[in-house]
Structure formats: C-alpha cells, structure tokens
Design an enzyme around this catalytic site. Structure first.
Site, short mmCIF file in Angstrom:
data_model
loop_
_atom_site.label_atom_id
_atom_site.label_comp_id
_atom_site.label_asym_id
_atom_site.label_seq_id
_atom_site.Cartn_x
_atom_site.Cartn_y
_atom_site.Cartn_z
NE ARG A 98 -15.79 4.62 29.79
CZ ARG A 98 -15.67 5.46 30.80
NH1 ARG A 98 -15.99 5.11 32.02
NH2 ARG A 98 -15.23 6.68 30.60
CG HIS B 5 -12.70 4.11 37.20
ND1 HIS B 5 -12.31 5.43 37.26
CD2 HIS B 5 -13.85 4.10 36.49
CE1 HIS B 5 -13.19 6.18 36.62
NE2 HIS B 5 -14.13 5.41 36.15
#
Length: 118
Positions: free
Chosen positions: A79, A84
């Site tokens: 995730r 990011h």
C-alpha cells in the site's frame, strides 16, 4: 480526543475481502498487456490494492500476530509503495500481486472471517 466511533476490527477484514474480490473481478477478463492498457481497470485495481493495505493497518497487532499466515507487513508495505511511488510502480510486480497474491490473500481472509464467526 476524537469523537469518531470506534469500528470493530473485524469489519476491516470484511473490507479487505471486498476489496480483494474487486481486484479479482476488475482483472478477470484481462491478460497483463490488456490490463496495463486499460486505464480505468488499472487505476481502480491499484486503488483497491491500496485500500486492502489501508484496512490492514487497522487490524490490531494481537490479531496480526495470531494470524501470521497473512502477510500483514507486506500488505501494508505494498500500500505504501503504491501510494508514495506511483510513478515508479513495476507493472510486472503489480500483475504478480493481482494474479498470485490477491487470490491467496482472499482465501486466507475468508478463513479468518469464518474463524471469527465461530
């Protein structure tokens, strides 16, 4: 202090199951090439993989430790990598997660949910 109601942790398991099912459903009619070319399904699938990881962060440590067959840290790390590092996502890794890891995860989550219900 937040007035936000506390949500029972097992509801996050239900969320993870639902998001996993969506990943499978969104990619079921694709091979890797057609999936990568289908922006709508690609984006929706990545979003649901993110949501699986987000829901996993809400599972108490004790539950994670009691269920080590579920790769909690890997789910959360995936995730984080997607959120990011969205410009540097390896399509081969994404396809591997979709075709190999999500079906196994779904099975493990469904077993955990059945254990909770008993």
């Amino acid at each position: 202090m937040s007035n936000k109601p506390i949500r029972e942790w097992y509801f996050y398991i239900d969320d993870m199951i639902r998001f996993s099912q969506k990943v499978i459903r969104y990619t079921d009619d694709h091979d890797q090439t057609s999936f990568m070319e289908d922006e709508l399904h690609y984006d929706a699938t990545l979003r649901n993989i993110e949501l699986i990881g987000e829901a996993a962060t809400n599972i108490p440590i004790e539950v994670r430790e009691d269920n080590p067959e579920i790769p909690w840290r890997q789910i959360i790390a995936t995730r984080n990598r997607i959120i990011h590092g969205y410009l540097g996502i390896d399509d081969n890794v994404v396809w591997s997660i979709i075709t190999e890891e999500i079906p196994d995860l779904l099975d493990l989550l469904q077993k955990l949910r059945a254990k909770i219900n008993n």
